[in-house]
Motif scaffolding. Structure first.
Motif, PDB file in Angstrom:
ATOM      1  N   ILE A  20      16.260  33.145  45.377  1.00 47.35           N
ATOM      2  CA  ILE A  20      15.416  34.014  46.197  1.00 47.35           C
ATOM      3  C   ILE A  20      14.822  33.239  47.376  1.00 47.35           C
ATOM      4  CG2 ILE A  20      13.204  35.251  46.213  1.00 47.35           C
ATOM      5  CD1 ILE A  20      14.010  36.242  43.351  1.00 47.35           C
ATOM      6  N   ILE A  21      14.363  32.021  47.131  1.00 45.93           N
ATOM      7  CA  ILE A  21      13.808  31.201  48.216  1.00 45.93           C
ATOM      8  C   ILE A  21      14.894  30.857  49.235  1.00 45.93           C
ATOM      9  CG2 ILE A  21      12.821  28.926  48.761  1.00 45.93           C
ATOM     10  CD1 ILE A  21      10.807  30.979  47.675  1.00 45.93           C
ATOM     11  N   ALA A  22      16.082  30.530  48.769  1.00 47.18           N
ATOM     12  CA  ALA A  22      17.185  30.219  49.694  1.00 47.18           C
ATOM     13  C   ALA A  22      17.527  31.429  50.556  1.00 47.18           C
ATOM     14  CB  ALA A  22      18.414  29.756  48.916  1.00 47.18           C
ATOM     15  N   LEU A  23      17.565  32.603  49.949  1.00 45.37           N
ATOM     16  CA  LEU A  23      17.877  33.810  50.712  1.00 45.37           C
ATOM     17  C   LEU A  23      16.759  34.156  51.692  1.00 45.37           C
ATOM     18  CD1 LEU A  23      19.458  35.950  47.858  1.00 45.37           C
ATOM     19  CD2 LEU A  23      20.655  34.918  49.807  1.00 45.37           C
ATOM     20  N   ALA A  24      15.508  33.965  51.284  1.00 44.44           N
ATOM     21  CA  ALA A  24      14.374  34.213  52.183  1.00 44.44           C
ATOM     22  C   ALA A  24      14.394  33.234  53.355  1.00 44.44           C
ATOM     23  CB  ALA A  24      13.058  34.103  51.418  1.00 44.44           C
ATOM     24  N   ALA A  25      14.686  31.973  53.072  1.00 45.68           N
ATOM     25  CA  ALA A  25      14.756  30.965  54.135  1.00 45.68           C
ATOM     26  C   ALA A  25      15.870  31.300  55.120  1.00 45.68           C
ATOM     27  CB  ALA A  25      14.967  29.574  53.533  1.00 45.68           C
ATOM     28  N   ASN A  26      16.958  31.862  54.614  1.00 46.75           N
ATOM     29  CA  ASN A  26      18.056  32.268  55.496  1.00 46.75           C
ATOM     30  C   ASN A  26      17.610  33.390  56.438  1.00 46.75           C
ATOM     31  OD1 ASN A  26      20.864  32.140  56.366  1.00 46.75           O
ATOM     32  ND2 ASN A  26      21.074  34.123  55.353  1.00 46.75           N
ATOM     33  N   VAL A  27      16.845  34.345  55.919  1.00 45.72           N
ATOM     34  CA  VAL A  27      16.321  35.422  56.761  1.00 45.72           C
ATOM     35  C   VAL A  27      15.424  34.837  57.852  1.00 45.72           C
ATOM     36  CG1 VAL A  27      14.808  37.456  56.831  1.00 45.72           C
ATOM     37  CG2 VAL A  27      16.480  37.211  54.979  1.00 45.72           C
ATOM     38  N   VAL A  28      14.532  33.934  57.470  1.00 45.05           N
ATOM     39  CA  VAL A  28      13.627  33.318  58.441  1.00 45.05           C
ATOM     40  C   VAL A  28      14.414  32.533  59.487  1.00 45.05           C
ATOM     41  CG1 VAL A  28      11.814  31.577  58.722  1.00 45.05           C
ATOM     42  CG2 VAL A  28      11.663  33.258  56.872  1.00 45.05           C
ATOM     43  N   ARG A  29      15.405  31.788  59.047  1.00 47.38           N
ATOM     44  CA  ARG A  29      16.234  31.005  59.972  1.00 47.38           C
ATOM     45  C   ARG A  29      16.908  31.903  61.005  1.00 47.38           C
ATOM     46  NH1 ARG A  29      21.539  30.102  60.454  1.00 47.38           N
ATOM     47  NH2 ARG A  29      22.019  31.282  58.559  1.00 47.38           N
ATOM     48  N   LEU A  30      17.483  32.994  60.534  1.00 42.49           N
ATOM     49  CA  LEU A  30      18.160  33.913  61.447  1.00 42.49           C
ATOM     50  C   LEU A  30      17.176  34.610  62.381  1.00 42.49           C
ATOM     51  CD1 LEU A  30      20.798  35.437  59.020  1.00 42.49           C
ATOM     52  CD2 LEU A  30      21.254  33.995  61.018  1.00 42.49           C
ATOM     53  N   ARG A  31      16.038  35.026  61.852  1.00 39.20           N
ATOM     54  CA  ARG A  31      15.037  35.672  62.708  1.00 39.20           C
ATOM     55  C   ARG A  31      14.529  34.718  63.784  1.00 39.20           C
ATOM     56  NH1 ARG A  31      11.535  39.073  58.253  1.00 39.20           N
ATOM     57  NH2 ARG A  31      12.736  41.005  58.398  1.00 39.20           N
ATOM     58  N   LEU A  32      14.258  33.495  63.401  1.00 39.74           N
ATOM     59  CA  LEU A  32      13.800  32.519  64.395  1.00 39.74           C
ATOM     60  C   LEU A  32      14.870  32.275  65.453  1.00 39.74           C
ATOM     61  CD1 LEU A  32      11.962  29.881  62.163  1.00 39.74           C
ATOM     62  CD2 LEU A  32      10.914  31.484  63.795  1.00 39.74           C
ATOM     63  N   GLY A  33      16.108  32.141  65.009  1.00 37.52           N
ATOM     64  CA  GLY A  33      17.208  31.898  65.941  1.00 37.52           C
ATOM     65  C   GLY A  33      17.431  33.039  66.918  1.00 37.52           C
ATOM     66  N   LYS A  34      17.158  34.259  66.464  1.00 37.17           N
ATOM     67  CA  LYS A  34      17.365  35.435  67.314  1.00 37.17           C
ATOM     68  C   LYS A  34      16.059  35.912  67.950  1.00 37.17           C
ATOM     69  CE  LYS A  34      21.619  36.388  65.465  1.00 37.17           C
ATOM     70  NZ  LYS A  34      22.829  36.145  66.175  1.00 37.17           N
ATOM     71  N   LYS A  35      14.964  35.186  67.674  1.00 37.98           N
ATOM     72  CA  LYS A  35      13.638  35.543  68.193  1.00 37.98           C
ATOM     73  C   LYS A  35      13.230  36.967  67.780  1.00 37.98           C
ATOM     74  CE  LYS A  35      13.946  32.408  72.170  1.00 37.98           C
ATOM     75  NZ  LYS A  35      14.010  31.247  71.459  1.00 37.98           N
ATOM     76  N   VAL A  36      13.390  37.244  66.498  1.00 38.69           N
ATOM     77  CA  VAL A  36      13.017  38.529  65.914  1.00 38.69           C
ATOM     78  C   VAL A  36      11.834  38.296  64.988  1.00 38.69           C
ATOM     79  CG1 VAL A  36      13.777  40.408  64.394  1.00 38.69           C
ATOM     80  CG2 VAL A  36      15.395  39.374  66.007  1.00 38.69           C
ATOM     81  N   SER A  37      10.719  38.991  65.243  1.00 36.02           N
ATOM     82  CA  SER A  37       9.550  38.763  64.394  1.00 36.02           C
ATOM     83  C   SER A  37       9.450  39.766  63.247  1.00 36.02           C
ATOM     84  CB  SER A  37       8.262  38.802  65.217  1.00 36.02           C
ATOM     85  OG  SER A  37       8.069  40.092  65.762  1.00 36.02           O
ATOM     86  N   LEU A  38      10.072  40.931  63.387  1.00 37.69           N
ATOM     87  CA  LEU A  38       9.993  41.958  62.356  1.00 37.69           C
ATOM     88  C   LEU A  38      11.298  42.741  62.337  1.00 37.69           C
ATOM     89  CD1 LEU A  38       8.122  43.363  60.279  1.00 37.69           C
ATOM     90  CD2 LEU A  38       7.412  44.887  62.109  1.00 37.69           C
ATOM     91  N   GLY A  39      11.789  43.022  61.155  1.00 37.05           N
ATOM     92  CA  GLY A  39      13.041  43.767  61.046  1.00 37.05           C
ATOM     93  C   GLY A  39      14.234  42.908  61.406  1.00 37.05           C
ATOM     94  N   ASP A  40      15.295  43.575  61.865  1.00 37.59           N
ATOM     95  CA  ASP A  40      16.518  42.834  62.164  1.00 37.59           C
ATOM     96  C   ASP A  40      16.800  42.714  63.658  1.00 37.59           C
ATOM     97  OD1 ASP A  40      17.523  45.335  62.945  1.00 37.59           O
ATOM     98  OD2 ASP A  40      18.692  45.601  61.116  1.00 37.59           O
TER      99      ASP A  40
END
Length: 130
Positions: A20-40
């Motif tokens: 679960i932590i690995a999957l959550a970290a992946n979401v954060v990594r992708l959001r940061l990379g795409k400059k998305v603060s909420l949603g996709d």
């Protein structure tokens, strides 16, 4: 007061927590990379990562609670290890299937969800007959 020890369920709960932590970290990594603060932000890869994490969060608690009840009620250690291995392995397969850039209906994803269902069904049935 009687203390209850659930070493087998605890093992698979810990492994599930790491996933679960690995999957959550992946979401954060992708959001940061795409400059998305909420949603996709309209990015399919972020959406898939969010669903891989969310789907795992949806299935693991119930399965682990059922496993804990089975362990408390004297379910055999072999059965519990089979259920736990299938559960964690299936969730890893499902997540992999969600995150690889292929069609949404792929074998890893399908096997992952089916193993999760089988664990929940199997443990549930075993709880009814013990």
């Amino acid at each position: 007061m009687t203390l209850v020890s659930l070493p087998i369920t605890a093992l698979y709960a810990a492994l599930s927590g790491f996933l679960i932590i690995a999957l959550a970290a992946n979401v954060v990594r992708l959001r940061l990379g795409k400059k998305v603060s909420l949603g996709d932000g309209g990015h399919k890869d972020v959406s898939r990562a969010i669903r891989a994490h969310g789907n795992t969060i949806e299935y693991l608690p119930l399965a682990l609670i059922l496993m804990a009840l089975l362990e408390i009620n004297g379910g055999g250690s072999t059965a519990l290890h089979i259920y736990g291995s299938l559960l964690v392995g299936g969730r890893v397969l499902y997540s992999y299937g969600m995150l690889i850039p292929r069609s949404s209906a792929n074998l890893a994803r399908q096997l992952g969800v089916v193993t999760s269902w089988l664990v929940i069904l199997g443990v549930g049935i075993q709880l009814l007959v013990i």
